[in-house]
Design an enzyme around this catalytic site. Structure first.
Site, short mmCIF file in Angstrom:
data_model
loop_
_atom_site.label_atom_id
_atom_site.label_comp_id
_atom_site.label_asym_id
_atom_site.label_seq_id
_atom_site.Cartn_x
_atom_site.Cartn_y
_atom_site.Cartn_z
N GLY A 69 9.66 3.29 8.85
CA GLY A 69 10.24 3.33 7.52
C GLY A 69 10.62 4.74 7.11
O GLY A 69 11.63 4.95 6.42
N THR A 70 9.82 5.72 7.52
CA THR A 70 10.14 7.12 7.21
C THR A 70 11.46 7.52 7.85
O THR A 70 12.30 8.17 7.21
CB THR A 70 9.00 8.04 7.68
OG1 THR A 70 7.83 7.76 6.92
CG2 THR A 70 9.37 9.50 7.53
N GLN A 177 7.16 -1.17 -0.13
CA GLN A 177 6.01 -1.89 -0.69
C GLN A 177 6.35 -3.28 -1.20
O GLN A 177 5.48 -4.14 -1.28
CB GLN A 177 5.38 -1.07 -1.82
CG GLN A 177 4.54 0.09 -1.36
CD GLN A 177 3.29 -0.34 -0.61
OE1 GLN A 177 2.87 -1.48 -0.67
NE2 GLN A 177 2.70 0.59 0.13
N ALA A 195 7.98 -2.30 8.52
CA ALA A 195 7.38 -3.60 8.86
C ALA A 195 5.88 -3.63 8.68
O ALA A 195 5.32 -4.68 8.33
CB ALA A 195 7.73 -3.95 10.30
N CYS A 320 -9.31 15.11 -4.25
CA CYS A 320 -10.56 15.33 -3.53
C CYS A 320 -10.54 14.74 -2.13
O CYS A 320 -11.41 15.03 -1.32
CB CYS A 320 -11.73 14.71 -4.30
SG CYS A 320 -11.84 15.25 -6.01
#
Length: 461
Positions: A69-70, A177, A195, A320
């Site tokens: 997807g990136t 998403q 996917a 954190c």
């Protein structure tokens, strides 16, 4: 062990597993070849493309498969910007886009272009009017996610798409998403997805580019996937991705209603069970399976480990849990509490019993972390006599600066102030958030003569 991190990667869907195994035997050949094995592979690739295009809502020849997807996002942004370079070099994005969009923006800036980030409301959504105002004649491309990866807020894609259409600007939608839950509203020009977010195998993304959108693929030319995703296709994974997308879409309506009810229970019960919690994200316009909340006086990494020991796998956008020691850019843009952040994203099939057990163990997990950090009681101490106090929390990381503030706050009278010295970037979010949760006044910040920043809080009650 309940897995509550489906927003990072959903468990492999049974249909994906079946399709993957079957296509390992049938789809191993080169689909670009004309021999029998190649033709069989081409048929599988074409069928997968048709199935994926139907789910996306585009033509099969508008959709290509990418290695992730990136990569789909990066290829979409770079190709659209290059195709419209004569128009201008401005890229407009929301401030809460996935990091891959922001990284693409950084590369564009380094190459001489400009990027405008549109702010979001406290819910995490953009205002369509504000987004529209950011578009101008030099804008080459706009990017807006369909739903946020960290807090689940759905974006007003249809309204923003209409504004982009009126301005003559193509809109790229990151649908990673949301695509498993249903099609993206009409009006987009480019769409990217991944996917492993819907239960397909990792290593498969998709990029759809509408006909008529000016697009110039970047990098060395390649004959595969219309030149937009070079390299040999991972055909078994592509077949499994398309098959699982069709399967999850068939289940989506019923499963979304069931998971939404479970998430509603978490959203309602967590503030009742755990003191000093902020549930973030839009309570209505959101993904059905995702909820995010932040806990005052809690180290996010310690809380995640505590929940892991109790058998629950969750994630966090808290600073954190990051080696950068800076808050999540999403939480920062929203202006909400970042410390003790927990994202719960339920996979398909999550049971009511698992959710009930999570709600049963969460209060103890939070209390344990707070106790180890020496967090104060939730009741403000009696009014003291000092008019102002300075808390030196330099060199201390979240949530210690806020804990130290809370410990001494009752020592100043109404009208008095506490100044917290901190060099932790998270304090810029968490101290104002503490004030809002406590009904106290956040005066502002100024440089500290000892280094870092001085955050001033006034007691009003």
């Amino acid at each position: 062990m309940p897995y509550f991190d489906a927003a990072s990667a959903a468990p492999l869907h049974p249909v994906a597993r079946q399709a993957l195994l079957a296509s390992l035997d049938e789809g191993w050949a080169d689909p670009a070849r004309l021999h029998r094995e190649g033709r069989r592979a081409r048929m599988l690739l074409d069928a997968a493309r048709e199935a994926a295009a139907e789910a996306v809502g585009c033509r099969p020849d508008e959709l290509v498969f990418t290695p992730s997807g990136t990569r789909a996002v990066h290829a979409g942004i770079s190709g659209a910007l290059a195709g419209r370079r004569r128009v201008g070099d401005r890229l407009v994005v929301s401030a809460v886009e996935h990091s891959c969009v922001l990284h693409a923006g950084e590369a564009h800036t380094a190459a001489g272009g400009s990027v405008t980030e549109v702010p979001v409301e406290r819910s995490g959504a953009v205002d369509p009017g504000v987004f529209a105002a950011a578009l101008d004649a030099r804008t080459a491309l706009a990017c807006l996610q369909s739903a946020n990866h960290e807090v689940g807020t759905e974006q007003p894609v249809a309204e923003v798409a209409a504004a982009c259409r009126a301005a003559g600007v193509p809109l790229l939608v990151d649908a990673a998403q949301s695509l498993g839950w249903g099609p993206v509203p009409e009006g987009w020009s480019l769409l990217a997805a991944s996917a492993h977010k819907w239960g397909g195998p990792a290593g498969v993304g998709l990029l759809a580019v509408r006909k008529g959108v000016r697009f110039a693929p970047q990098g060395p030319a390649d004959e595969r996937e219309s030149g937009r995703a070079p390299g040999f296709e991972n055909l078994p994974a592509i077949v499994a991705a398309a098959a699982s997308l069709r399967a999850v879409r068939a289940e989506a309506a019923a499963e979304a209603a069931r998971l939404r009810a479970l998430v509603d229970r978490i959203r309602a019960r967590v503030p009742e069970l755990v003191p000093d919690v902020e549930v973030v994200g839009d309570p209505v316009r959101r993904l059905p399976h995702l909820v995010t909340f932040s806990c005052l006086y809690v180290d996010g990494e310690a809380l995640l480990h505590e929940l892991d020991r109790e058998g629950f796998s969750v994630s966090s956008g808290s600073s954190c849990t990051s080696s950068t020691l800076t808050p999540s850019h999403v939480l920062r843009a929203m202006g909400v509490l970042s410390e003790g952040n927990v994202r719960v994203s339920l996979p398909t099939g999550t049971s009511e019993e698992d959710v009930d057990r999570f709600l049963a163990v969460l209060p103890g997990a939070v209390a344990s972390v707070r106790d180890r950090l020496g967090a104060p009681e939730t009741v403000v101490a009696p009014v003291g006599v000092a008019g102002t106090l300075v808390v030196d929390a330099l060199g201390k990381r979240c949530p210690i600066p806020v804990i130290e503030l809370a410990k001494v706050f009752g020592s100043v009278p109404v009208g008095g102030t506490v100044t917290v010295l901190s060099d932790d970037e998270a304090a810029r979010l968490d101290i104002p958030a503490w004030c809002e949760m406590r009904g106290q006044e956040y005066v502002g910040e100024e440089p500290s003569p000892k280094g870092g920043t001085a955050y001033v809080v006034r007691r009003v009650s």
